[in-house]
Design a protein around this motif. Structure first.
Motif, short mmCIF file in Angstrom:
data_model
loop_
_atom_site.label_atom_id
_atom_site.label_comp_id
_atom_site.label_asym_id
_atom_site.label_seq_id
_atom_site.Cartn_x
_atom_site.Cartn_y
_atom_site.Cartn_z
N GLU A 70 14.45 -5.02 1.26
CA GLU A 70 13.49 -6.05 0.85
C GLU A 70 12.27 -6.06 1.76
OE1 GLU A 70 14.01 -7.88 -1.80
OE2 GLU A 70 16.17 -7.73 -2.20
N ASP A 71 11.23 -6.74 1.26
CA ASP A 71 10.03 -7.06 2.06
C ASP A 71 9.39 -5.81 2.68
OD1 ASP A 71 10.46 -9.82 1.54
OD2 ASP A 71 11.89 -9.90 3.21
N ILE A 72 9.24 -4.76 1.88
CA ILE A 72 8.56 -3.55 2.35
C ILE A 72 7.05 -3.75 2.24
CG2 ILE A 72 8.25 -1.08 1.97
CD1 ILE A 72 11.01 -1.83 3.01
N ASP A 73 6.35 -3.51 3.35
CA ASP A 73 4.90 -3.72 3.38
C ASP A 73 4.11 -2.45 3.06
OD1 ASP A 73 5.01 -6.50 4.43
OD2 ASP A 73 5.84 -5.51 6.21
N GLU A 74 4.61 -1.31 3.56
CA GLU A 74 3.86 -0.06 3.44
C GLU A 74 4.80 1.07 3.03
OE1 GLU A 74 0.59 0.19 4.20
OE2 GLU A 74 0.16 -1.62 5.36
N VAL A 75 4.26 2.01 2.24
CA VAL A 75 5.02 3.21 1.86
C VAL A 75 4.16 4.43 2.20
CG1 VAL A 75 6.02 4.55 -0.01
CG2 VAL A 75 6.31 2.07 0.03
N VAL A 76 4.75 5.35 2.94
CA VAL A 76 4.09 6.62 3.27
C VAL A 76 4.86 7.74 2.57
CG1 VAL A 76 3.41 8.21 5.09
CG2 VAL A 76 3.31 5.74 5.50
N MET A 77 4.18 8.43 1.69
CA MET A 77 4.80 9.51 0.91
C MET A 77 4.61 10.85 1.63
SD MET A 77 5.84 7.87 -1.88
CE MET A 77 5.98 9.01 -3.24
N ALA A 78 5.72 11.39 2.11
CA ALA A 78 5.70 12.72 2.74
C ALA A 78 6.45 13.68 1.83
CB ALA A 78 6.32 12.65 4.12
N THR A 79 5.97 13.79 0.62
CA THR A 79 6.71 14.48 -0.44
C THR A 79 6.23 15.91 -0.68
OG1 THR A 79 5.25 13.31 -1.98
CG2 THR A 79 7.43 12.39 -1.64
N ARG A 120 0.84 -1.20 0.00
CA ARG A 120 0.00 0.00 0.00
C ARG A 120 0.88 1.25 0.00
NH1 ARG A 120 -4.00 1.58 4.94
NH2 ARG A 120 -2.05 1.10 6.04
N ILE A 121 0.51 2.22 -0.81
CA ILE A 121 1.21 3.50 -0.85
C ILE A 121 0.19 4.61 -0.57
CG2 ILE A 121 2.54 5.12 -2.24
CD1 ILE A 121 3.64 2.87 -3.83
N VAL A 122 0.46 5.42 0.45
CA VAL A 122 -0.42 6.53 0.79
C VAL A 122 0.42 7.77 1.00
CG1 VAL A 122 -2.14 5.04 1.88
CG2 VAL A 122 -0.33 6.05 3.26
N HIS A 123 -0.20 8.92 0.88
CA HIS A 123 0.44 10.19 1.21
C HIS A 123 0.22 10.46 2.70
CE1 HIS A 123 1.30 14.55 1.05
NE2 HIS A 123 2.00 14.25 -0.02
N THR A 124 1.06 11.30 3.29
CA THR A 124 0.84 11.64 4.70
C THR A 124 -0.52 12.27 4.91
OG1 THR A 124 2.13 13.64 4.23
CG2 THR A 124 3.22 11.90 5.48
N HIS A 125 -1.11 12.81 3.86
CA HIS A 125 -2.47 13.33 3.94
C HIS A 125 -3.44 12.21 4.32
CE1 HIS A 125 -4.14 17.17 3.51
NE2 HIS A 125 -4.92 16.96 2.47
N ASP A 126 -3.04 10.96 4.06
CA ASP A 126 -3.88 9.80 4.35
C ASP A 126 -3.59 9.20 5.72
OD1 ASP A 126 -5.70 7.73 3.87
OD2 ASP A 126 -4.17 6.43 3.04
#
Length: 431
Positions: free
Chosen positions: A217-226, A70-76
């Motif tokens: 490796e094995d990344i489950d979640e990504v939070v974009m604070a861009t 899952r990839i979300v922005h910090t807004h999420d």
């Protein structure tokens, strides 16, 4: 009949605008798309399309990558629930990114914090436990060469923790980028719960490759604070046009091409200090303009001011969409105060009340200083400044203790800085 003023938005700056209109005898009509006041600072659990709150929802696409997590922005991002025991990648080291990384580190199995260029990290707690803005934002510091201030600040920040050893040291100086304010990040890096990584090169199905060639490796979640972009969808581009977070407005408030100064944008600045006092001064200025009690200069003069500010910003700050509305706290406040005749006159103040003048010049710069004179003058301004430390200490000293005998009002460095500044001023005066 009083003039009616439409206030678009009931967030922090909108509420200040309402009060300022009432103070000037105007009739504010507030238009708010949400169901309550507070704007971004009004927290809500549910997802509301186009209406953000602190860490509210906007899920972004992964573009060409085929990452399966899952990839979300910090807004999420609202809270750490659902991230337990996950391997999490946070991209971006601004305030939102650092806050998210610290909170997620307490529940995730591992957090990686990716940064393009690094950042200077400032604690909210300054010398002797004083809030950092009360220590760092003082008029006396404006008389110190910027290179001296930067050198001292970097030394202090590296004394707290060595930025190079923590993988955070940027190539730019501390005053060339908006710093990251976070108290917990060094602790999480030291404990190993947060690992600082280089800029992301690409996503794969379950891993992330970085520009330095390393892979996690094995990344489950990504939070974009861009970062964020801003705009004014309800205003025609011929009036206010935003391109890459750049906007052409006189002192970041008035569009210069309008025939009449009947539109003001409040709070569209970024400064190393409290935001509400800036919004308040902008509102006090705007309402005076609306009433015809303050005049805007010619379009040519406004455009020259805008050009000079953009050039000064470009020469000082790292090129980034984060630095398009950056201002220095005291100089900007003084500029706005000058427009409505409320900038404190320190020559007069030193002659009439030297003790108060000393507190205002060498101590924290408080918004009460703009209530000494002119429109909106407040009889309680002096007392509010003189009782500042009582109110600051009252909030933290919840258990009675004996006062130390060697109590001092000024830190050692500040005393030295005052002496050096006086010497430097005298030298420059007689050169």
């Amino acid at each position: 009949m009083p003039k009616r003023v439409a206030v678009l938005g009931a967030g922090a700056s909108g509420l200040i605008a309402i009060k300022s209109c009432l103070d000037e005898g105007l009739e504010p009509v507030c238009l708010e798309k949400g169901t309550d006041i507070g704007g971004l600072w009004k927290y809500h659990d549910d997802v509301r399309d186009g209406h953000g709150s602190v860490f509210s929802t906007t899920v972004i696409n992964t573009r060409q990558e085929d990452f399966q997590g899952r990839i979300v922005h910090t807004h999420d991002y609202k809270k750490s629930k659902g991230y337990e025991d996950k391997r999490i990648m946070v991209i971006g080291i601004g305030n939102s990114g650092a806050d998210a990384a610290v909170e997620l580190a307490r529940v995730g199995s591992q957090v990686f914090l990716s940064t393009r260029r690094g950042s200077w990290v400032i604690s909210r707690v300054g010398e002797n436990g004083v809030p950092i803005d009360l220590f760092g934002i003082r008029r006396i510091f404006d008389f110190v060469p910027i290179s001296w201030k930067a050198s001292f600040a970097e030394r202090v920040l590296n004394q707290r923790f060595n930025h190079a050893n923590y993988g955070l040291l940027p190539k730019h100086g501390v005053l060339q980028q908006h710093p990251t304010v976070n108290d917990g990040l060094p602790n999480e890096i030291l404990s190993g719960r947060v690992k600082v990584k280089a800029n992301v090169k690409r996503f794969l199905k379950t891993c992330v490759e970085f520009e330095d060639g390393t892979v996690e490796e094995d990344i489950d979640e990504v939070v974009m604070a861009t970062g964020y972009t801003f705009g004014f969808q309800f205003v025609d581009e011929s009036i206010v046009k935003v391109t890459n977070n750049e906007v052409t407005m006189y002192k970041y408030v008035f569009p210069p091409h309008m025939k009449h100064g009947t539109l003001a944008v409040i709070g569209l600045v970024q400064a190393p200090g409290a935001h509400n006092p800036i919004s308040e001064l902008q509102c006090r200025w705007a309402t005076r303009v609306f009433k015809g009690l303050a005049k805007l200069p010619s379009q040519e003069t406004m455009m020259t001011d805008i050009k000079n500010k953009k050039e000064a910003m470009a020469s000082r700050y790292v090129k980034s969409q984060r630095h398009t509305i950056q201002v220095d706290y005291i100089p900007y406040m003084d500029e706005i105060a000058e427009m409505i005749g409320v900038r404190p006159n320190f020559y007069k103040l030193f002659l009439t009340d030297p003790k108060l003048a000393f507190k205002c010049f060498f101590g924290p710069t408080l918004p009460y200083q703009y209530r000494f004179m002119g429109p909106g003058k407040w009889a309680g301004a002096k007392e509010a400044i003189e009782t500042l430390w009582y109110r600051v200490i009252y909030a933290t000293k919840t258990r009675p203790v004996d006062e130390p005998l060697n109590k001092s009002g000024l830190g050692g460095f500040l005393k030295l800085l005052v002496l050096l500044t006086v010497i430097l001023t005298l030298i420059m005066k007689f050169l």
